[in-house]
Design an enzyme around this catalytic site. Sequence first.
Site, short mmCIF file in Angstrom:
data_model
loop_
_atom_site.label_atom_id
_atom_site.label_comp_id
_atom_site.label_asym_id
_atom_site.label_seq_id
_atom_site.Cartn_x
_atom_site.Cartn_y
_atom_site.Cartn_z
N GLN A 168 -7.56 15.17 3.00
CA GLN A 168 -6.89 14.33 2.00
C GLN A 168 -7.70 14.17 0.72
OE1 GLN A 168 -6.30 9.81 2.57
NE2 GLN A 168 -4.26 10.68 2.67
N HIS A 176 -11.42 12.91 0.14
CA HIS A 176 -11.54 11.57 0.69
C HIS A 176 -11.58 11.50 2.21
CE1 HIS A 176 -11.19 7.26 0.62
NE2 HIS A 176 -10.04 7.25 1.26
N HIS A 214 -7.79 11.70 -2.37
CA HIS A 214 -7.29 10.40 -2.83
C HIS A 214 -7.02 10.50 -4.32
CE1 HIS A 214 -7.10 6.14 -3.72
NE2 HIS A 214 -7.20 5.85 -2.45
N PHE A 249 0.85 -1.18 0.00
CA PHE A 249 0.00 0.00 0.00
C PHE A 249 0.89 1.24 0.00
CE2 PHE A 249 -4.42 1.26 0.55
CZ PHE A 249 -5.08 0.10 0.20
N ARG A 296 -0.59 9.64 -0.61
CA ARG A 296 -1.69 10.21 -1.39
C ARG A 296 -1.53 11.70 -1.66
NH1 ARG A 296 -6.44 6.84 1.74
NH2 ARG A 296 -5.88 4.83 0.82
N ARG A 344 -2.77 11.26 5.89
CA ARG A 344 -2.95 9.89 6.36
C ARG A 344 -2.44 8.88 5.34
NH1 ARG A 344 -6.50 6.10 5.23
NH2 ARG A 344 -8.18 7.34 4.34
N LEU A 371 -14.39 5.96 -5.30
CA LEU A 371 -13.04 5.54 -4.98
C LEU A 371 -12.62 4.27 -5.73
CD1 LEU A 371 -10.63 5.97 -3.00
CD2 LEU A 371 -11.76 4.33 -1.50
N GLU A 401 -6.39 2.24 -3.44
CA GLU A 401 -4.94 2.29 -3.62
C GLU A 401 -4.36 0.88 -3.81
OE1 GLU A 401 -3.08 5.39 -1.15
OE2 GLU A 401 -1.83 3.77 -0.40
#
Lengths: 233, 592
Positions: free
Chosen positions: B253, B365, B255, B133, B299, B407, B265, B268
């Site tokens: 954030q 996001h 994304h 990730f 991100r 994050r 979404l 990731e």
Amino acid sequence: MIKVHLKIQRYNPEKDSKPYFKDYAVECEPTDRVLDALLAIKGTLDGSLTLRKSCGHGVCGSDGMRINGRNMLACKVLIKNVSQPIVVEPLKGFKIVKDLVVDMKQFFEKYVAVKPYLINQETSPEKERLQSQKQQERFEDTTKCILCACCTTACPSFWSDPNYAGPASIVQAHRFIFDSRDQGGEERLNLLNQKEGVWRCRTIFNCVEACPRDINITKAIGEIKKDLLFKKI
Amino acid sequence: MLDFSPSLLFSPSDLMIKIHQFEAIVVGGGGAGLYAALALSQAKVQTAVLSKLYPTRSHTGAAQGGIGAALANKEEDRPEWHMFDTVKGSDYLADQDAVEILCKEAVTTVYELEHLGLPFNRTQDGRIDQRRFGGHTKEFGKGPVQRACFAADRTGHMILQTLYQQCIKNEVKFFDEFHVVDLIIEEQICRGVIAYSIETGELHIFHAKAVLFATGGSGRMFKITSNAHALTGDGMAIALRNKIPLEDMEFFQFHPTGIYKMGILLTEACRGEGGILRNKNGERFMERYAPNIKDLAPRDIVSRCIYLEVRDGRGIDGKDYVHLDLTHLGKEVIEKKLPDITDFVRTYMGLDPVKDLIPIQPTAHYSMGGIPTNVNAEVVWDEKNSVLKGFYAAGECACVSVHGGNRLGTNSLVDILVFGRRAGLSMAEYCKKTEFSPLPSNPQTKIQAQIEQFKSKSNGEKISTLRQELQETMMDLVGVFRTEAGLKKAQEKVRELKKRFQNISLSDKSQVFNSELLDALELGNLITLSLVTIASALAREESRGAHYREDYPKRNDQNWLKHTLATLSEIGVELKYKNVVIKNFQPQERKY
């Protein structure tokens, strides 16, 4: 942008003696969701139009409804893929609370009745319990259920007998009965062996067609029937 | 099961108000709320969960990729490496004491979830499977590591289902479709909440010793968002109205991979499994920006790079999007490990990720900021971290802070699980040693008046008009790139919207399931939070994590290595600051 025509069933218990249909036309993109059209109506034409919604992409299960006579999630069907006028009605077989909102209490009671949680009395190991890929795949399909009720309210057996457990709760039972880590299979099989259990299913396949998560529900019900027939119970 | 029947109380307007009493009230039925409720019920504390949805509709269910935990099932891994990645990912704004708890307890929490029945994907030898990730590395940044524990690309769905199932098993009491509208705080002690029953239109008072807000994020303040319609920051806004500050709200954030125009979404994990981003020339542009971990950079960085590519004319067809390329992964990996996003791409774009490139753009996001708490989820209301008795927060609506300025992927799930559980445990302890504090008389008067005001107006402005203007303003001026001029313009606009909000009217005047009234309350919350976000962003004259100021493009540790605390008063937003907890990892330049 195109003009989209919808015919929506309306019902306000404080004013109306019974449901009725009303026609609407709104500007939308053909690639918009039916949910977008409904929200455009609510936003610009009539703020009292009432429906449930949340994630907007088919994973939360809030906006199950009948669209052109078939149960689907309004956020998972595009305007260009349905014929107009788009006829929108609440899910069939539940009490209507208002417009497209139905009373889900009974549905969740039936869910709770099948003991939809892992039953395992053993002491847990320090790390994870082992489970082979094959064992995990055995019940993976039914873990996808989002409890939208599209299957149960598409089922003629449920329409004729509202006490029938219904496909959604059987799917939930299946998810645990076939999980190698679970020890409550027998209890659940006994429940589903009763009058209002799996034997009410007449393999009509409406549930499979309605499921927005592509769960092979009739197969899952069939596997439980088979277990009941050929196992010790 | 412990269930107190509601008692009745007559309010001044002679409307009957139902009063319930529970030791603990959990507001929000997502992962954090349900884990807290589970821990509370296991400790035999009388608990009720209030959700404006059915709990299984909560947005935890939309989380896809995985839970980061250093189980080391696939390769060597350690919680210390996870800690480093989280701190570096946060651009050094995370509190390192909280990060340590996050990464260490991630491991035990994942095992506990497995014991509760979560159907994780498995390795060949039957253990929990893990994958790569963004921003998760081995040996303090040497290269990607397989740390995300997953159940296909519906990990959040499985968490939500598993925790809900366990709450049912433990007979937790649920009040579904109860929208919480206010907190009851007197003399610095939280005594309960006021909730609006959506189905009946009645107000209910929930008298409690301890209240947890696990109410989720506020992504609906932006036009393009991955967030559910329900994510209107209700809990955060209610806290603000009760004089509680919000921490670090300028950090929001985006994304990198939302479906073009829709914002839905695409996890990731697409890139974790090997997917790559390409510009109009087919170039894998992330190689230029993050030569070491490329498409798996955090991100904030990837989102900025996409904007830069578009700005430099390398968007697809000259438009504001780029391509996510999964075609080289093969049908089996795509359909087995990414089945849901495959379905989304097919449903919403009519494309097949096995052979087509997928148009994507950054999508709003996650709110890194929120209600400030300590590591036991107790809400702290000042720069000295003084505890507000009886009030707790966990999950996206809270700010511990483990995410700081940005994050890492998977850490939202780790956060809701670790701190949701800790909230439940600390509330249980508090409830056992505390008596109920008495309720003030008629705490509902203010909110009742507001509801009446909404319903009595006619021929005012439409909610949808204001909401659309708000979302467009926030997207254009308070998104990935920010400037002083843009933020000031946004501030002016949102202040105007706040005034116009006083003049909205509803066409639905009914009691039963008045979702338009709910829309109005939610819009009010979004406007409030937007004002706080803008004020916090305007003040922070540096670039850190997701907060990027074109007029101040560098991080400035000397002046800005501190948390923002924003409160709302008559005159507007007031800003204070508090220190960041730094332990093992000293701030350094952030390169990937």
